[in-house]
Design a protein around this motif. Structure first.
Motif, PDB file in Angstrom:
ATOM      1  N   ARG A  52      18.179   5.613   0.733  1.00 53.61           N
ATOM      2  CA  ARG A  52      17.690   4.943   1.956  1.00 53.61           C
ATOM      3  C   ARG A  52      18.777   4.079   2.572  1.00 53.61           C
ATOM      4  O   ARG A  52      18.961   4.059   3.783  1.00 53.61           O
ATOM      5  N   THR A  53      19.514   3.374   1.726  1.00 55.09           N
ATOM      6  CA  THR A  53      20.608   2.531   2.214  1.00 55.09           C
ATOM      7  C   THR A  53      21.672   3.379   2.910  1.00 55.09           C
ATOM      8  O   THR A  53      22.161   3.022   3.977  1.00 55.09           O
ATOM      9  N   LEU A  54      22.004   4.503   2.313  1.00 52.28           N
ATOM     10  CA  LEU A  54      22.994   5.401   2.925  1.00 52.28           C
ATOM     11  C   LEU A  54      22.488   5.951   4.257  1.00 52.28           C
ATOM     12  O   LEU A  54      23.247   6.050   5.224  1.00 52.28           O
ATOM     13  N   GLN A  55      21.188   6.292   4.328  1.00 47.65           N
ATOM     14  CA  GLN A  55      20.617   6.787   5.577  1.00 47.65           C
ATOM     15  C   GLN A  55      20.711   5.727   6.675  1.00 47.65           C
ATOM     16  O   GLN A  55      21.079   6.028   7.800  1.00 47.65           O
ATOM     17  N   VAL A  56      20.373   4.495   6.322  1.00 47.47           N
ATOM     18  CA  VAL A  56      20.443   3.392   7.297  1.00 47.47           C
ATOM     19  C   VAL A  56      21.874   3.231   7.800  1.00 47.47           C
ATOM     20  O   VAL A  56      22.101   2.963   8.980  1.00 47.47           O
ATOM     21  N   THR A  76      12.044  14.169  -2.594  1.00 45.14           N
ATOM     22  CA  THR A  76      12.437  12.810  -2.212  1.00 45.14           C
ATOM     23  C   THR A  76      13.920  12.755  -1.905  1.00 45.14           C
ATOM     24  O   THR A  76      14.345  12.132  -0.931  1.00 45.14           O
ATOM     25  N   ALA A  77      14.721  13.425  -2.718  1.00 40.89           N
ATOM     26  CA  ALA A  77      16.173  13.444  -2.502  1.00 40.89           C
ATOM     27  C   ALA A  77      16.513  14.125  -1.184  1.00 40.89           C
ATOM     28  O   ALA A  77      17.330  13.627  -0.405  1.00 40.89           O
ATOM     29  N   VAL A  78      15.876  15.260  -0.918  1.00 37.94           N
ATOM     30  CA  VAL A  78      16.137  15.982   0.333  1.00 37.94           C
ATOM     31  C   VAL A  78      15.714  15.131   1.529  1.00 37.94           C
ATOM     32  O   VAL A  78      16.426  15.040   2.526  1.00 37.94           O
ATOM     33  N   GLU A  79      14.549  14.490   1.432  1.00 39.57           N
ATOM     34  CA  GLU A  79      14.099  13.590   2.499  1.00 39.57           C
ATOM     35  C   GLU A  79      15.087  12.444   2.691  1.00 39.57           C
ATOM     36  O   GLU A  79      15.232  11.920   3.787  1.00 39.57           O
ATOM     37  N   GLY A  80      15.755  12.049   1.610  1.00 39.93           N
ATOM     38  CA  GLY A  80      16.720  10.953   1.666  1.00 39.93           C
ATOM     39  C   GLY A  80      18.091  11.368   2.176  1.00 39.93           C
ATOM     40  O   GLY A  80      19.027  10.581   2.165  1.00 39.93           O
ATOM     41  N   GLY A  81      18.225  12.625   2.598  1.00 39.90           N
ATOM     42  CA  GLY A  81      19.480  13.067   3.194  1.00 39.90           C
ATOM     43  C   GLY A  81      20.410  13.830   2.269  1.00 39.90           C
ATOM     44  O   GLY A  81      21.523  14.174   2.651  1.00 39.90           O
ATOM     45  N   VAL A  82      19.966  14.116   1.055  1.00 39.22           N
ATOM     46  CA  VAL A  82      20.814  14.851   0.111  1.00 39.22           C
ATOM     47  C   VAL A  82      20.924  16.307   0.553  1.00 39.22           C
ATOM     48  O   VAL A  82      19.930  16.950   0.874  1.00 39.22           O
ATOM     49  N   CYS A  83      22.158  16.814   0.589  1.00 39.28           N
ATOM     50  CA  CYS A  83      22.355  18.219   0.960  1.00 39.28           C
ATOM     51  C   CYS A  83      22.911  19.038  -0.201  1.00 39.28           C
ATOM     52  O   CYS A  83      22.926  20.261  -0.139  1.00 39.28           O
ATOM     53  N   ALA A  84      23.356  18.387  -1.259  1.00 37.07           N
ATOM     54  CA  ALA A  84      23.880  19.110  -2.419  1.00 37.07           C
ATOM     55  C   ALA A  84      23.474  18.362  -3.689  1.00 37.07           C
ATOM     56  O   ALA A  84      23.554  17.136  -3.736  1.00 37.07           O
ATOM     57  N   VAL A  85      23.040  19.125  -4.679  1.00 38.11           N
ATOM     58  CA  VAL A  85      22.551  18.537  -5.934  1.00 38.11           C
ATOM     59  C   VAL A  85      23.147  19.297  -7.105  1.00 38.11           C
ATOM     60  O   VAL A  85      23.282  20.523  -7.056  1.00 38.11           O
ATOM     61  N   ALA A  86      23.468  18.560  -8.173  1.00 42.70           N
ATOM     62  CA  ALA A  86      23.876  19.186  -9.435  1.00 42.70           C
ATOM     63  C   ALA A  86      23.397  18.309 -10.588  1.00 42.70           C
ATOM     64  O   ALA A  86      23.209  17.103 -10.424  1.00 42.70           O
ATOM     65  N   ARG A  87      23.204  18.964 -11.736  1.00 40.54           N
ATOM     66  CA  ARG A  87      22.857  18.196 -12.932  1.00 40.54           C
ATOM     67  C   ARG A  87      24.135  17.642 -13.549  1.00 40.54           C
ATOM     68  O   ARG A  87      25.173  18.313 -13.535  1.00 40.54           O
ATOM     69  N   ARG A  88      24.045  16.468 -14.106  1.00 38.97           N
ATOM     70  CA  ARG A  88      25.233  15.858 -14.734  1.00 38.97           C
ATOM     71  C   ARG A  88      25.812  16.751 -15.810  1.00 38.97           C
ATOM     72  O   ARG A  88      27.028  16.896 -15.923  1.00 38.97           O
ATOM     73  N   ALA A  89      24.962  17.380 -16.603  1.00 39.33           N
ATOM     74  CA  ALA A  89      25.433  18.205 -17.720  1.00 39.33           C
ATOM     75  C   ALA A  89      26.236  19.410 -17.232  1.00 39.33           C
ATOM     76  O   ALA A  89      27.075  19.938 -17.960  1.00 39.33           O
ATOM     77  N   ASP A  90      25.983  19.851 -15.997  1.00 38.48           N
ATOM     78  CA  ASP A  90      26.666  21.029 -15.454  1.00 38.48           C
ATOM     79  C   ASP A  90      27.838  20.663 -14.542  1.00 38.48           C
ATOM     80  O   ASP A  90      28.485  21.550 -13.989  1.00 38.48           O
ATOM     81  N   THR A  91      28.103  19.377 -14.384  1.00 40.56           N
ATOM     82  CA  THR A  91      29.065  18.942 -13.380  1.00 40.56           C
ATOM     83  C   THR A  91      30.444  18.683 -13.985  1.00 40.56           C
ATOM     84  O   THR A  91      30.640  17.749 -14.754  1.00 40.56           O
ATOM     85  N   THR A  92      31.381  19.527 -13.600  1.00 36.50           N
ATOM     86  CA  THR A  92      32.787  19.368 -13.960  1.00 36.50           C
ATOM     87  C   THR A  92      33.517  18.839 -12.722  1.00 36.50           C
ATOM     88  O   THR A  92      32.946  18.841 -11.625  1.00 36.50           O
ATOM     89  N   PRO A  93      34.765  18.425 -12.857  1.00 39.04           N
ATOM     90  CA  PRO A  93      35.513  18.040 -11.656  1.00 39.04           C
ATOM     91  C   PRO A  93      35.563  19.159 -10.611  1.00 39.04           C
ATOM     92  O   PRO A  93      35.469  18.895  -9.412  1.00 39.04           O
ATOM     93  N   ASP A  94      35.675  20.414 -11.047  1.00 38.41           N
ATOM     94  CA  ASP A  94      35.677  21.540 -10.106  1.00 38.41           C
ATOM     95  C   ASP A  94      34.356  21.637  -9.343  1.00 38.41           C
ATOM     96  O   ASP A  94      34.331  21.884  -8.140  1.00 38.41           O
ATOM     97  N   VAL A  95      33.245  21.451 -10.061  1.00 35.59           N
ATOM     98  CA  VAL A  95      31.926  21.498  -9.420  1.00 35.59           C
ATOM     99  C   VAL A  95      31.804  20.351  -8.416  1.00 35.59           C
ATOM    100  O   VAL A  95      31.321  20.543  -7.297  1.00 35.59           O
ATOM    101  N   LEU A  96      32.251  19.166  -8.805  1.00 34.04           N
ATOM    102  CA  LEU A  96      32.214  18.014  -7.884  1.00 34.04           C
ATOM    103  C   LEU A  96      32.959  18.323  -6.589  1.00 34.04           C
ATOM    104  O   LEU A  96      32.440  18.090  -5.493  1.00 34.04           O
ATOM    105  N   VAL A  97      34.146  18.841  -6.722  1.00 31.97           N
ATOM    106  CA  VAL A  97      34.960  19.158  -5.544  1.00 31.97           C
ATOM    107  C   VAL A  97      34.268  20.216  -4.688  1.00 31.97           C
ATOM    108  O   VAL A  97      34.200  20.098  -3.467  1.00 31.97           O
ATOM    109  N   ARG A  98      33.713  21.239  -5.334  1.00 28.44           N
ATOM    110  CA  ARG A  98      33.022  22.300  -4.590  1.00 28.44           C
ATOM    111  C   ARG A  98      31.832  21.732  -3.807  1.00 28.44           C
ATOM    112  O   ARG A  98      31.624  22.055  -2.640  1.00 28.44           O
ATOM    113  N   LEU A  99      31.051  20.849  -4.441  1.00 32.34           N
ATOM    114  CA  LEU A  99      29.888  20.255  -3.773  1.00 32.34           C
ATOM    115  C   LEU A  99      30.308  19.339  -2.626  1.00 32.34           C
ATOM    116  O   LEU A  99      29.680  19.339  -1.564  1.00 32.34           O
TER     117      LEU A  99
END
Length: 200
Positions: A52-56, A76-99
């Motif tokens: 919500r803070t980021l949206q404002v 709730t996340a999508v309503e909050g403006g999120v356009c990309a989601v990943a699970r922490r367990a699946d997130t590598t630096p490469d995945v972060l950059v891609r997202l």
């Protein structure tokens, strides 16, 4: 970048600092054109408040990395403006950059199982909540869609009223409601909006 605890924040910053594909800026220096990255163990009320803070602040490109996400939390996340989601367990630096790159390009990204659950949830919402009330996800009723289609076909208010067995006043009221709800200027703008959004 915002994380719910300092260790998460430091870890993600270190992973991204070495990547030349992205430029890491301090949260206070970030402009709304930047991609906002939110990292949390659990997407709870605190995470929703960050969104919500980021949206404002005007951020429209938000990437969420979360340890766990329930179906309702995805919405709730999508309503909050999120356009990309990943699970922490699946997130590598490469995945972060891609997202981050996907969000920067205005694209969305969800793990396949989360996408399936989101689509299932949206489908149930449409079938069980909106359709019984004559509404669509776009926030427009069947009656409004019908009137806009006829306006797009070039029919006058009187012709639309005659065709649909409404009074001219009802047709004008429907068009007025649509233009006000979507902050449109006139009938032509309403038709253009409906066409652009795929509503008619």
């Amino acid at each position: 970048m915002r994380a719910t605890d300092p260790i998460l924040q430091s870890g993600v910053q270190m992973a991204l600092r070495t990547r030349q594909e992205v430029w890491l800026v301090d949260e206070e220096a970030a402009t709304p054109e930047a991609v906002a990255l939110v990292v949390t163990d659990r997407f709870d009320d605190r995470g929703a408040q960050v969104l919500r803070t980021l949206q404002v602040r005007g951020f429209t490109r938000v990437v969420l990395i979360a340890g766990e996400l329930e179906d309702t939390e995805i919405l709730t996340a999508v309503e909050g403006g999120v356009c990309a989601v990943a699970r922490r367990a699946d997130t590598t630096p490469d995945v972060l950059v891609r997202l981050i790159k996907a969000a920067s390009a205005g694209e969305g990204a969800l793990p396949p199982d989360l996408l399936g659950r989101l689509l299932n949830r949206v489908s149930r919402l449409q079938r069980h909540v909106l359709e019984p009330r004559g509404l669509h996800l776009a926030g427009i009723t069947n009656r409004e869609t019908e009137v806009l289609r006829l306006v797009a076909s070039g029919l006058s208010t009187k012709e639309i009223a005659d065709k649909l067995c409404y009074s001219q006043r009802t047709v004008k009221s429907i068009l007025h409601d649509v233009t006000n709800r979507f902050q449109l200027r006139n009938r032509s703008h309403a038709v253009a909006y409906a066409l652009r959004e795929g509503l008619i």
